[in-house]
Design an enzyme around this catalytic site. Structure first.
Site, PDB file in Angstrom:
ATOM      1  N   GLY A 286     -13.882  21.638-105.164  1.00  0.00           N
ATOM      2  CA  GLY A 286     -12.464  21.373-104.911  1.00  0.00           C
ATOM      3  C   GLY A 286     -11.888  22.191-103.782  1.00  0.00           C
ATOM      4  O   GLY A 286     -11.176  21.691-102.912  1.00  0.00           O
TER       5      GLY A 286
ATOM      6  N   LYS B 230     -15.924  31.125-109.603  1.00  0.00           N
ATOM      7  CA  LYS B 230     -16.673  30.479-110.690  1.00  0.00           C
ATOM      8  C   LYS B 230     -18.081  31.060-110.801  1.00  0.00           C
ATOM      9  O   LYS B 230     -19.070  30.324-110.894  1.00  0.00           O
ATOM     10  CB  LYS B 230     -16.737  28.954-110.492  1.00  0.00           C
ATOM     11  CG  LYS B 230     -15.388  28.276-110.574  1.00  0.00           C
ATOM     12  CD  LYS B 230     -15.525  26.767-110.511  1.00  0.00           C
ATOM     13  CE  LYS B 230     -14.175  26.078-110.636  1.00  0.00           C
ATOM     14  NZ  LYS B 230     -14.274  24.612-110.552  1.00  0.00           N
TER      15      LYS B 230
ATOM     16  N   GLY C 199     -17.127  21.247-110.336  1.00  0.00           N
ATOM     17  CA  GLY C 199     -17.960  21.651-111.461  1.00  0.00           C
ATOM     18  C   GLY C 199     -19.047  20.641-111.763  1.00  0.00           C
ATOM     19  O   GLY C 199     -20.168  21.002-112.139  1.00  0.00           O
TER      20      GLY C 199
ATOM     21  N   ARG D 199      -8.665  11.027-103.567  1.00  0.00           N
ATOM     22  CA  ARG D 199      -9.405  10.571-104.748  1.00  0.00           C
ATOM     23  C   ARG D 199      -9.073   9.128-105.106  1.00  0.00           C
ATOM     24  O   ARG D 199      -9.915   8.404-105.653  1.00  0.00           O
ATOM     25  CB  ARG D 199      -9.107  11.502-105.931  1.00  0.00           C
ATOM     26  CG  ARG D 199      -9.765  12.861-105.789  1.00  0.00           C
ATOM     27  CD  ARG D 199      -9.438  13.779-106.937  1.00  0.00           C
ATOM     28  NE  ARG D 199     -10.189  15.026-106.846  1.00  0.00           N
ATOM     29  CZ  ARG D 199     -10.040  16.061-107.652  1.00  0.00           C
ATOM     30  NH1 ARG D 199      -9.138  15.993-108.624  1.00  0.00           N
ATOM     31  NH2 ARG D 199     -10.758  17.145-107.505  1.00  0.00           N
TER      32      ARG D 199
END
Length: 395
Positions: free
Chosen positions: A349, A197, A372, A36
């Protein structure tokens, strides 16, 4: 969708606040993976090249509005110095007036990293006073953190009320690549959804049934759909609260062009995975066992779908990939996408964390930094952080 770009911002000699996503995995106070950080370097380098003073702000973990050394950005500052070959000034108490005064006195073209933005409770509450204190550090705002753009926080939304605002290079690429995949895909368009999720992903599936040609489900979310059909999934993870929503999605799938496909066979074990894994048809899982990956027939079917597609969107693993015994479904999916010819967007992720083979990474059109955020963008076509940039740009 177009967003105001940092490439068009006048930044020479100015202080630029850049929201980045440095929420990197840590172990013993050391950065475990700096992907990242690396992803944001082009935006940082561009601003430094144009003689701006760059003030970076990010969260790390969940310190819950309190200063906690475990979540300090200090290790990130060291990694930045390694890549950029210049000092990164770590700025504690960045919300206080003395911090703004300190930044203003730094030599032009300096690099600053604020301490963890979630050390202040005002961040996640999008507190206007806290947002103004962030804005006081700079003269221009850039958001390069697509992974947090679905959060209406002070550093992603609130600050745009006070500064001219732009998208960083990474944010711009994310918006373009994901937007293109859902608005102007080369067909057939295949969407692969896995992982957990379930509440977030069911809404996305419902929306993508109107866009995709085929949607393939794996992972824990497939279990919920099996359960909706009344099929036993044993001790598998199921989101029972989502059964009614899943039923509505199944009903919709019978009335649209898109196909909704579930695995035909599965890899099973007992609840603590001590039983040697073996393959069963999807509708023959006994009550004492659970599903932990898709089976070989399902892998072959999914590979065929991938080969026949021209655009692929993939979010979430096909099984419990953390255990090598249950990683084959996810690895086979990755290999098929990487070695195919479709334009591909891969995110989430869990999905990203298992992509360790660099030669495969280079063959994927776009690896999204958002989990998300990617899901919400697929569902709604925009995000709070993106809309804030558009409004802030008008200042």
């Amino acid at each position: 969708m177009t967003v105001p770009s940092v490439k068009d911002a006048k930044v020479a000699g100015k202080r630029v606040l850049v929201r980045v996503d440095f929420n990197v995995p840590m172990n013993d106070g050391k950065v475990v993976s700096d992907t990242r950080i690396i992803e944001t370097l082009p935006t940082i380098a561009l601003l430094l090249k144009r003689k701006a003073t760059v003030i970076l702000v990010s969260h790390l973990g969940r310190p819950d509005g309190k200063v906690d050394p475990k979540y300090s950005m200090a290790p990130v500052a060291k990694r930045l110095e390694h890549y950029l070959a210049r000092k990164a000034h770590l700025l504690p108490d960045f919300w206080q007036k003395k911090a703004a005064d300190y930044v203003k006195k730094l030599p032009k073209n300096s690099l600053v990293l604020c301490e963890n933005v979630r050390y202040h409770i005002g961040e996640e509450h999008n507190d206007p006073k806290f947002a103004k204190s962030l804005a006081d550090l700079a003269e221009v705002y850039v958001n390069d953190a697509f992974g947090t753009a679905h959060r209406a926080h002070a550093s992603t939304v609130g600050v745009t009320n006070y500064l001219p605002s732009y998208a960083g290079l990474l944010m711009e690429k994310e918006v373009h690549m994901i937007g293109k995949a859902i608005t102007k895909p080369r067909r057939p368009l295949l969407v692969i959804i896995g992982g957990g999720k379930t509440p977030e992903k069911i809404s996305v599936i419902d929306r993508l049934l109107e866009i995709a040609d085929t949607i393939y489900l794996g992972g824990a979310i497939a279990n919920t759909f099996f359960a909706t059909w009344g099929i036993s999934v044993g001790v598998s993870r199921v989101d029972h609260e989502m059964i009614e929503m899943a039923r509505a999605v199944l009903w919709k799938a019978t009335r649209v062009h898109a196909q909704l496909i579930l695995p035909s066979d599965v890899l099973v074990s007992n609840s603590n995975q001590q039983t040697k894994p073996f393959v069963l048809p999807y509708n023959q899982v006994p009550g004492s066992l659970g599903i932990f990956d898709i089976g070989p027939a399902s892998i072959k079917e999914l590979q065929g779908l991938i080969t026949g597609s021209k655009t692929i969107i993939w979010n979430g693993p096909m099984g419990m990939y953390e255990d090598e015994r249950f990683i084959e479904g996810t690895k086979a999916t990755l290999r098929a996408i990487a070695n195919g010819h479709a334009e591909s967007v891969v995110g989430g992720g869990d999905t990203i964390s298992m992509i360790k083979e660099k030669e495969l990474v280079g063959k994927i059109s776009h690896i999204s930094t958002g989990g998300g955020a990617m899901l919400e963008y697929l569902e709604k076509g925009t995000l709070p952080g993106i809309e804030a940039l558009k409004n802030g740009h008008k200042k």
